[in-house]
Design a protein around this motif. Structure first.
Motif, PDB file in Angstrom:
ATOM      1  N   ARG A  57      18.814  -8.646   1.076  1.00 20.26           N
ATOM      2  CA  ARG A  57      19.296  -7.645   0.228  1.00 20.26           C
ATOM      3  C   ARG A  57      18.007  -7.123  -1.047  1.00 20.26           C
ATOM      4  O   ARG A  57      17.664  -8.088  -1.680  1.00 20.26           O
ATOM      5  N   ASN A  58      18.137  -5.863  -1.256  1.00 23.43           N
ATOM      6  CA  ASN A  58      17.377  -5.426  -2.167  1.00 23.43           C
ATOM      7  C   ASN A  58      16.075  -5.832  -2.298  1.00 23.43           C
ATOM      8  O   ASN A  58      15.330  -6.090  -3.139  1.00 23.43           O
ATOM      9  N   LEU A  59      15.469  -5.916  -1.224  1.00 26.42           N
ATOM     10  CA  LEU A  59      13.988  -6.523  -0.946  1.00 26.42           C
ATOM     11  C   LEU A  59      12.917  -5.522  -1.471  1.00 26.42           C
ATOM     12  O   LEU A  59      12.941  -4.333  -0.940  1.00 26.42           O
ATOM     13  N   LEU A  60      12.082  -5.616  -2.315  1.00 22.85           N
ATOM     14  CA  LEU A  60      11.096  -4.916  -2.800  1.00 22.85           C
ATOM     15  C   LEU A  60      10.073  -5.542  -3.608  1.00 22.85           C
ATOM     16  O   LEU A  60      10.014  -6.601  -3.540  1.00 22.85           O
ATOM     17  N   VAL A  61       8.750  -4.783  -3.772  1.00 27.49           N
ATOM     18  CA  VAL A  61       7.827  -5.332  -4.537  1.00 27.49           C
ATOM     19  C   VAL A  61       7.507  -4.961  -5.853  1.00 27.49           C
ATOM     20  O   VAL A  61       7.609  -3.364  -5.883  1.00 27.49           O
ATOM     21  N   MET A  62       7.356  -5.340  -6.752  1.00 29.85           N
ATOM     22  CA  MET A  62       7.030  -4.883  -8.175  1.00 29.85           C
ATOM     23  C   MET A  62       5.699  -5.184  -8.228  1.00 29.85           C
ATOM     24  O   MET A  62       5.139  -6.137  -8.429  1.00 29.85           O
ATOM     25  N   ALA A  63       4.735  -4.129  -8.576  1.00 27.45           N
ATOM     26  CA  ALA A  63       3.356  -4.193  -8.824  1.00 27.45           C
ATOM     27  C   ALA A  63       2.654  -3.316  -9.683  1.00 27.45           C
ATOM     28  O   ALA A  63       3.315  -2.482 -10.112  1.00 27.45           O
ATOM     29  N   SER A  64       1.565  -3.823 -10.161  1.00 31.12           N
ATOM     30  CA  SER A  64       0.863  -3.051 -10.968  1.00 31.12           C
ATOM     31  C   SER A  64       0.075  -1.657 -10.332  1.00 31.12           C
ATOM     32  O   SER A  64       0.079  -1.819  -9.063  1.00 31.12           O
ATOM     33  N   GLY A 141       4.796   3.248  -5.413  1.00 30.31           N
ATOM     34  CA  GLY A 141       5.114   4.404  -4.620  1.00 30.31           C
ATOM     35  C   GLY A 141       4.640   4.277  -2.985  1.00 30.31           C
ATOM     36  O   GLY A 141       5.197   5.233  -2.306  1.00 30.31           O
ATOM     37  N   ASP A 142       4.220   3.394  -2.630  1.00 35.74           N
ATOM     38  CA  ASP A 142       3.984   2.900  -1.433  1.00 35.74           C
ATOM     39  C   ASP A 142       5.153   2.254  -0.483  1.00 35.74           C
ATOM     40  O   ASP A 142       5.975   1.791  -1.370  1.00 35.74           O
ATOM     41  N   MET A 143       5.096   2.291   0.555  1.00 35.25           N
ATOM     42  CA  MET A 143       6.047   1.718   1.559  1.00 35.25           C
ATOM     43  C   MET A 143       5.362   0.529   2.207  1.00 35.25           C
ATOM     44  O   MET A 143       4.478   0.814   2.702  1.00 35.25           O
ATOM     45  N   VAL A 144       5.864  -0.706   2.161  1.00 36.23           N
ATOM     46  CA  VAL A 144       5.330  -1.621   2.778  1.00 36.23           C
ATOM     47  C   VAL A 144       5.798  -2.300   3.962  1.00 36.23           C
ATOM     48  O   VAL A 144       7.185  -2.281   4.030  1.00 36.23           O
ATOM     49  N   ALA A 145       5.127  -2.336   5.281  1.00 33.08           N
ATOM     50  CA  ALA A 145       5.715  -2.903   6.427  1.00 33.08           C
ATOM     51  C   ALA A 145       5.818  -4.170   6.637  1.00 33.08           C
ATOM     52  O   ALA A 145       4.546  -4.856   6.343  1.00 33.08           O
ATOM     53  N   VAL A 146       6.864  -4.942   6.641  1.00 32.44           N
ATOM     54  CA  VAL A 146       6.884  -6.472   6.502  1.00 32.44           C
ATOM     55  C   VAL A 146       7.744  -6.876   7.771  1.00 32.44           C
ATOM     56  O   VAL A 146       8.652  -6.461   8.245  1.00 32.44           O
ATOM     57  N   ALA A 159      10.704  -1.774   6.289  1.00 30.04           N
ATOM     58  CA  ALA A 159       9.774  -1.210   5.238  1.00 30.04           C
ATOM     59  C   ALA A 159      10.282  -1.427   3.996  1.00 30.04           C
ATOM     60  O   ALA A 159      11.580  -1.198   3.732  1.00 30.04           O
ATOM     61  N   ILE A 160       9.712  -2.060   2.991  1.00 35.80           N
ATOM     62  CA  ILE A 160      10.275  -2.158   1.580  1.00 35.80           C
ATOM     63  C   ILE A 160       9.356  -1.316   0.760  1.00 35.80           C
ATOM     64  O   ILE A 160       7.984  -1.154   0.917  1.00 35.80           O
ATOM     65  N   PRO A 161      10.026  -0.878  -0.253  1.00 31.41           N
ATOM     66  CA  PRO A 161       9.312   0.005  -1.520  1.00 31.41           C
ATOM     67  C   PRO A 161       8.464  -0.657  -2.312  1.00 31.41           C
ATOM     68  O   PRO A 161       8.770  -2.065  -2.820  1.00 31.41           O
ATOM     69  N   VAL A 162       7.452  -0.194  -3.043  1.00 30.37           N
ATOM     70  CA  VAL A 162       6.744  -0.837  -4.119  1.00 30.37           C
ATOM     71  C   VAL A 162       7.097  -0.075  -5.322  1.00 30.37           C
ATOM     72  O   VAL A 162       6.930   1.125  -5.334  1.00 30.37           O
ATOM     73  N   LEU A 163       7.352  -0.891  -6.260  1.00 31.09           N
ATOM     74  CA  LEU A 163       7.949  -0.022  -7.471  1.00 31.09           C
ATOM     75  C   LEU A 163       6.792  -0.821  -8.817  1.00 31.09           C
ATOM     76  O   LEU A 163       6.231  -1.569  -8.458  1.00 31.09           O
ATOM     77  N   THR A 164       6.989   0.015  -9.819  1.00 27.12           N
ATOM     78  CA  THR A 164       6.101  -0.421 -10.929  1.00 27.12           C
ATOM     79  C   THR A 164       6.792  -1.606 -11.652  1.00 27.12           C
ATOM     80  O   THR A 164       7.902  -1.883 -11.444  1.00 27.12           O
ATOM     81  N   LEU A 165       5.853  -2.306 -12.333  1.00 22.26           N
ATOM     82  CA  LEU A 165       6.361  -3.271 -13.133  1.00 22.26           C
ATOM     83  C   LEU A 165       7.686  -3.272 -14.049  1.00 22.26           C
ATOM     84  O   LEU A 165       8.566  -4.224 -14.402  1.00 22.26           O
ATOM     85  N   ASP A 166       7.666  -2.105 -14.495  1.00 26.08           N
ATOM     86  CA  ASP A 166       8.843  -1.576 -15.339  1.00 26.08           C
ATOM     87  C   ASP A 166      10.080  -1.373 -14.642  1.00 26.08           C
ATOM     88  O   ASP A 166      11.060  -0.519 -15.100  1.00 26.08           O
ATOM     89  N   HIS A 167       9.973  -1.393 -13.291  1.00 24.88           N
ATOM     90  CA  HIS A 167      11.326  -1.372 -12.339  1.00 24.88           C
ATOM     91  C   HIS A 167      11.420   0.174 -11.878  1.00 24.88           C
ATOM     92  O   HIS A 167      12.616   0.605 -11.460  1.00 24.88           O
ATOM     93  N   TYR A 168      10.699   1.352 -12.417  1.00 23.87           N
ATOM     94  CA  TYR A 168      11.021   2.750 -12.083  1.00 23.87           C
ATOM     95  C   TYR A 168      10.018   3.131 -10.690  1.00 23.87           C
ATOM     96  O   TYR A 168       9.106   2.570 -10.542  1.00 23.87           O
ATOM     97  N   SER A 169      10.515   3.646  -9.885  1.00 25.16           N
ATOM     98  CA  SER A 169       9.970   4.506  -8.887  1.00 25.16           C
ATOM     99  C   SER A 169       8.876   5.381  -9.330  1.00 25.16           C
ATOM    100  O   SER A 169       9.341   6.334 -10.239  1.00 25.16           O
ATOM    101  N   PRO A 170       7.518   5.384  -8.972  1.00 25.53           N
ATOM    102  CA  PRO A 170       6.803   6.627  -9.537  1.00 25.53           C
ATOM    103  C   PRO A 170       7.132   7.852  -8.852  1.00 25.53           C
ATOM    104  O   PRO A 170       7.927   8.009  -7.761  1.00 25.53           O
ATOM    105  N   SER A 171       7.072   8.881  -9.760  1.00 17.75           N
ATOM    106  CA  SER A 171       7.372  10.393  -9.042  1.00 17.75           C
ATOM    107  C   SER A 171       5.979  10.995  -9.272  1.00 17.75           C
ATOM    108  O   SER A 171       5.230  10.708  -9.851  1.00 17.75           O
TER     109      SER A 171
END
Length: 181
Positions: A57-64, A141-146, A159-171
């Motif tokens: 559930r709710n699998l994502l990457v938080m990255a710089s 902003g990337d999608m990662v294949a895992v 595929a899981i999304p990569v979000l910013t460290l502040d939890h926002y999706s880049p636009s």
């Protein structure tokens, strides 16, 4: 003494009964197995996936911005028997992960270790003890294949999304960069 109703009272009673019956019948049309309220809904940014009794559930990457991050989410064992999280790795090249709408990015996972999935309990990522699972190479902003591998349950490729460290999706920004917000 018997109760007698006037014609007007009988008509009103009949009309009220017909209205209630019709409203119940019309409401029941939307109450089947395909009703919108019976469909899964995910208000979170991450990806959900299932393999037998294992629920991710709710699998994502938080990255710089430099592509260094951590894996976040939860894995729940809804079964009666214990299982094991064996590994999490980039999906093999050419694998079409579930949920991919674009070409997913390949990343490197670090600190991934086998972890017991206790029946009826949730394993939070990052784990409560030990080093977090690191991810290198995925930028916001990337999608990662895992591919997630378990001891008993079938592997999950998604595929899981990569979000910013502040939890926002880049636009996208007008200049081609990314704005956050």
């Amino acid at each position: 003494m018997p109760i007698t109703l006037t014609r007007q009272a009988v008509r009103r009673t009949f009309a009220a009964t017909a209205t209630v019956t019709l409203s119940i019948a019309l409401t029941a049309c939307g109450a089947n197995f395909n009703a919108q309220t019976a469909q899964p809904y995910q208000p979170a940014e991450g990806t959900n996936a299932d393999s037998g009794s294992i629920a991710v559930r709710n699998l994502l990457v938080m990255a710089s911005e430099d592509g260094k991050g951590e894996l976040h989410g939860a894995i729940v064992n809804n079964g009666a028997d214990p299982d094991t999280l064996v590994s999490i790795a980039s999906a093999p090249e050419g694998t079409e992960p579930a949920g991919a709408t674009e070409d997913p990015v390949s990343v490197t996972f670090g600190n991934v270790r086998p972890m017991t999935l206790v029946p009826g309990q949730m394993l939070s990522l990052p784990p409560a003890t030990g080093a977090p699972f690191t991810v290198t190479g995925g930028k916001p902003g990337d999608m990662v294949a895992v591919t997630i591998t378990f001891g008993k349950a079938a592997p999950i490729t998604t595929a899981i999304p990569v979000l910013t460290l502040d939890h926002y999706s880049p636009s996208p920004r007008a200049d081609g960069g990314e704005a956050h917000g």
